[in-house]
Design a protein around this motif. Structure first.
Motif, PDB file in Angstrom:
ATOM      1  N   ASP A 274      -4.181 -10.243   0.732  1.00  0.00           N
ATOM      2  CA  ASP A 274      -3.282  -9.435   0.587  1.00  0.00           C
ATOM      3  C   ASP A 274      -2.617  -9.180  -0.396  1.00  0.00           C
ATOM      4  OD1 ASP A 274      -2.729 -11.390   3.551  1.00  0.00           O
ATOM      5  OD2 ASP A 274      -0.932 -11.811   2.687  1.00  0.00           O
ATOM      6  N   ARG A 278      -8.238  -4.774   0.325  1.00  0.00           N
ATOM      7  CA  ARG A 278      -8.701  -5.835   1.183  1.00  0.00           C
ATOM      8  C   ARG A 278     -10.866  -5.481   0.875  1.00  0.00           C
ATOM      9  NH1 ARG A 278      -7.269  -2.215   5.219  1.00  0.00           N
ATOM     10  NH2 ARG A 278      -8.907  -1.098   5.570  1.00  0.00           N
TER      11      ARG A 278
ATOM     12  N   ILE B  70      -2.775  -6.147   9.946  1.00  0.00           N
ATOM     13  CA  ILE B  70      -3.143  -6.730   8.589  1.00  0.00           C
ATOM     14  C   ILE B  70      -3.928  -6.822   9.582  1.00  0.00           C
ATOM     15  CG2 ILE B  70      -2.567  -9.052   8.061  1.00  0.00           C
ATOM     16  CD1 ILE B  70       0.718  -8.176   9.371  1.00  0.00           C
ATOM     17  N   ASP B  92       1.933 -13.927   8.669  1.00  0.00           N
ATOM     18  CA  ASP B  92       1.966 -13.248   9.170  1.00  0.00           C
ATOM     19  C   ASP B  92       3.250 -13.005  10.649  1.00  0.00           C
ATOM     20  OD1 ASP B  92       0.602 -12.783   6.716  1.00  0.00           O
ATOM     21  OD2 ASP B  92      -0.672 -12.561   8.061  1.00  0.00           O
TER      22      ASP B  92
END
Lengths: 320, 415
Positions: A274, A278, B70, B92
């Motif tokens: 996060d 990534r 995400i 999340d």
């Protein structure tokens, strides 16, 4: 007795954490902490760094999977009160056997031989279909139900994990003060002198490994209930190295280091993705681990200890 | 003692400080699980591009609800996929999950999806058969095929067009190659061919000599379902040992990277057929359009969408189409959304019509390709046959197909 109090903050978590934090972060950290504790125990008191702790945990996990409820057509189901002692015995035995093989090895050679055993077990589980179901492994493993409540429900599961963690810490601290535990430390410090006064070292070393297998096995059972599955991946090089990383960043000198290291590891492992691009989150994990090892040779536990003793010199606190 | 207690309290406090703030209720959150580490990292990244492309094409929103993507990484192990999914759901708060990439991960998420009935799972590119065929989960959808569907057309092509009667099989020892072998053998055996011997090798094996010398000399061809470096190693060793049987490829055996690698074994590959749902340089109009959209969106991506971008795109695209149909309404445990998904029909990038069967598995297009030599001496894959509307039972009666039992090393068999 005191050492288990280290886990007190963990016991407060259920009051303010949601299920994700409860099980996925703190629960998983404690489970990995238990397995790493078995490595810390060997490193601190026998002076041997073992790479086979994930293997011992895996032996317990596979025993639970083979004899417990699962959704693949392998194994036979038995009641959990038979399976659990059996899994602990198998893990302890596997520890003893590994200790027997590695008993003459020290330092880098002990690392090599335990790593070889771990990797051999990995390939064995991957290619054996009758008992380990090969690549696919076991899925649908369920924790037992007691009085209608599954032990895998977040809160009961977390409380169980805390309980087992505390017991393991107590066991380790009690064991090292026992005559056998003291002999293990004597073997670490001066094996020749131990031999000279007429105590054979082999049984001592083997029992240290067996005890480590016992601790790793209790973590292994919790881990297989947590994952609800086990396969060759669970005993592969990844988990083997993870356990070592946890023990090292936590600090190899004190049993509690394993749990501190595990919490740091799980937080990083879960949230690094996060925080950074990534493609590079593994780089971040690696850099943080590197920084910990360079900045704190005794791990996070040693670092915290030296910080607190530097800033708070008041004797009353250091005496508690 | 006390000092250590403090340490932990501090660590815990720090950790708790990180509890995420809830996002605005209007957002639709899509969690994506792909492999972003290890050998598959570059391909896994392309899967993410597929999702991003679908979201970008929708303008980043559905009926005024913003779409938030995400990303989580797994490492090809089922455990890591499950951990990633749990984090996406519990931390999340995603509504929809797209992923994962590989077969065993898919089976694990299928099992997990039963514990989270309020979340809809759309498979990424994982292609194990039993993910949807047996023990299916109500909230797990696969807008794509399984490994057997990806081989449709090859078995009959090998038997009828190339005239092979006896074929030996060399494949990796796990669920995806099992499914690929099933897809090949179902057709090949039905057409009258036989498979006298199957060789299963551990994934990542370096030495294939024992297999190379065990391949019966009277077979007409060798069906090779190996991936990446395994395929290169096997083909090299087979060629060096003097093996001269023609090769038949699985869906990930003969990709462009193998054709671009060096080695005398390449000559042996010319004319080799293979089955795949994705051909990078297919000249269908829809595929050209899809490729243009992809390269426009991702100048740094591959020169054409990979099988992973293609499949992640189809799943994300399906989710967005269904969301548009229900105006972004995910209330009532997403009942309306799932009904829309179930009845969805759309034109795929390969020009076919995507729709689901009763197990929520895609009815797809498949390609038979063959390796050919370009004028400049390099090798490429070209399409020799397109098979439309391939279902999971491979055209057989579903009940009869199920009765053949789960796929394994020994099933199917036609020696």
């Amino acid at each position: 007795m005191k050492s288990a109090l280290f886990l007190l903050p963990f016991a407060l978590v259920p009051f303010f954490a949601n299920d994700f934090w409860l099980v996925q972060i703190f629960g998983r950290a404690l489970i990995l902490g238990i397995i790493a504790l078995s490595l810390t125990f060997l490193a601190a008191y026998l002076g041997v760094v073992s790479f086979a702790q994930a293997t011992m945990a895996g032996v317990a996990g596979y025993t639970v999977a083979y004899f417990g409820p699962n959704t693949v057509d392998v194994g036979r189901e038995m009641p959990f009160f038979v399976v659990l002692p059996l899994a602990m015995i198998m893990a302890t035995l596997s520890g003893a056997i590994i200790g027997l093989i590695a008993r003459r090895s020290q330092g880098i050679y002990a690392i090599m031989i335990t790593l070889a055993i771990g990797v051999a077990f990995f390939y064995f589980t991957r290619q054996n279909y009758n008992y380990f179901n090969g690549w696919t492994g076991f899925s649908g493993i369920r924790a037992p139900e007691i009085a209608g409540t599954s032990l895998r429900e977040p809160l009961p599961f977390y409380l169980l994990i805390i309980l087992v963690s505390a017991l393991c810490l107590l066991f380790v601290n009690g064991f090292i003060k026992s005559p056998l535990g003291l002999t293990i430390q004597a073997v670490r410090d001066a094996p020749k002198r131990v031999l000279a006064i007429g105590i054979p070292t082999t049984p001592v070393i083997v029992s240290a490994y067996a005890f480590a297998g016992f601790i790793a096995g209790s973590g292994g059972i919790l881990n297989v209930w947590y994952q609800e599955r086990i396969s060759s991946f669970s005993v592969g090089l990844g988990p083997i190295v993870d356990i070592l990383v946890i023990a090292v960043i936590g600090g190899l000198k004190n049993p509690i280091g394993a749990f501190i290291g595990a919490l740091a590891f799980v937080l990083l492992d879960t949230f690094a993705v996060d925080f950074i691009d990534r493609e590079r989150f593994n780089t971040l994990i690696g850099l943080v681990l590197l920084a910990i090892i360079m900045g704190a040779p005794d791990g996070l536990h040693g670092l915290a200890k030296s910080w607190l003793s530097r800033f708070k010199k008041r004797p009353s606190e250091n005496q508690v | 003692m006390f000092t250590n207690l403090k340490t932990i309290t501090m660590t815990s406090a720090l950790a708790l400080g990180a509890f995420a703030a809830p996002a605005s209720a209007e957002d639709i959150k899509i969690g994506v699980i792909s492999i972003l580490e290890g050998a598959f990292a570059a391909l896994g990244q392309d899967g993410i591009r597929g999702v991003e492309l679908a979201v970008a094409e929708a303008g980043g929103e559905v009926a005024g609800n913003e779409i938030e993507v995400i990303v989580m990484s797994s490492d090809a192990s089922p455990d890591s996929a499950v951990n990633a999914a749990r984090k996406l759901i519990e931390q999340d708060g995603v509504d929809i999950i797209v992923g994962p990439l590989s077969g065993s991960e898919g089976l694990a998420l299928r099992d997990l999806s039963k514990s989270f009935p309020a979340v809809t799972f759309l498979n990424g590119s994982s292609a194990a058969q039993d993910t949807t065929l047996r023990d299916a989960s109500d909230n797990f959808f696969r807008f794509g095929g399984d490994g057997a569907q990806w081989m449709v057309g090859v078995g009959s092509f090998a038997h009828d067009d190339l005239g092979y009667e006896k074929v030996a099989v060399v494949a990796e020892d796990y669920s995806f190659p099992y499914t690929q072998v099933l897809g090949f053998m179902t057709e090949f055996c039905a057409a009258g061919g036989t498979v006298p011997e199957k060789f299963w090798t551990p994934i990542g094996a370096k030495d294939y000599s024992s297999i190379v010398y065990s391949i019966p000399s009277d077979v007409d061809a060798v069906f090779v379902a190996l991936g990446g470096a395994d395929a290169v190693n096997f083909l090299t060793q087979y060629n060096q040992a003097g093996g001269d049987k023609p090769i038949i490829g699985g869906s990930i055996t003969i990709d462009q990277s193998i054709l671009d690698s060096e080695g005398p074994f390449k000559q042996q590959l010319i004319g080799a057929p293979a089955g795949t749902p994705t051909v990078s340089d297919y000249d269908g109009a829809e595929w050209k359009e899809f490729t243009a959209s992809y390269t426009g969106q991702f100048p740094d991506g591959f020169s054409a969408p990979s099988i992973f971008a293609h499949h992640y795109y189809m799943s994300a695209h399906a989710a967005i189409l269904a969301l548009e149909e229900v105006n972004g309404d995910l209330s009532g445990d997403q009942a309306a959304f799932r009904a829309a998904l179930t009845d969805l029909e759309f034109v795929t990038p390969t020009g076919g019509t995507m729709r689901l069967d009763e197990n929520r598995n895609g009815i797809v297009d498949n390609f038979v390709t063959e390796v050919f030599e370009r004028e400049d001496g390099t090798l490429g894959n070209r399409v020799v046959k397109v098979v439309r509307d391939v279902d999971q039972s491979l055209g057989q009666d579903p009940a009869a197909f199920l009765a053949q039992g789960p796929v394994s090393r020994d099933n199917p068999s036609c020696p």
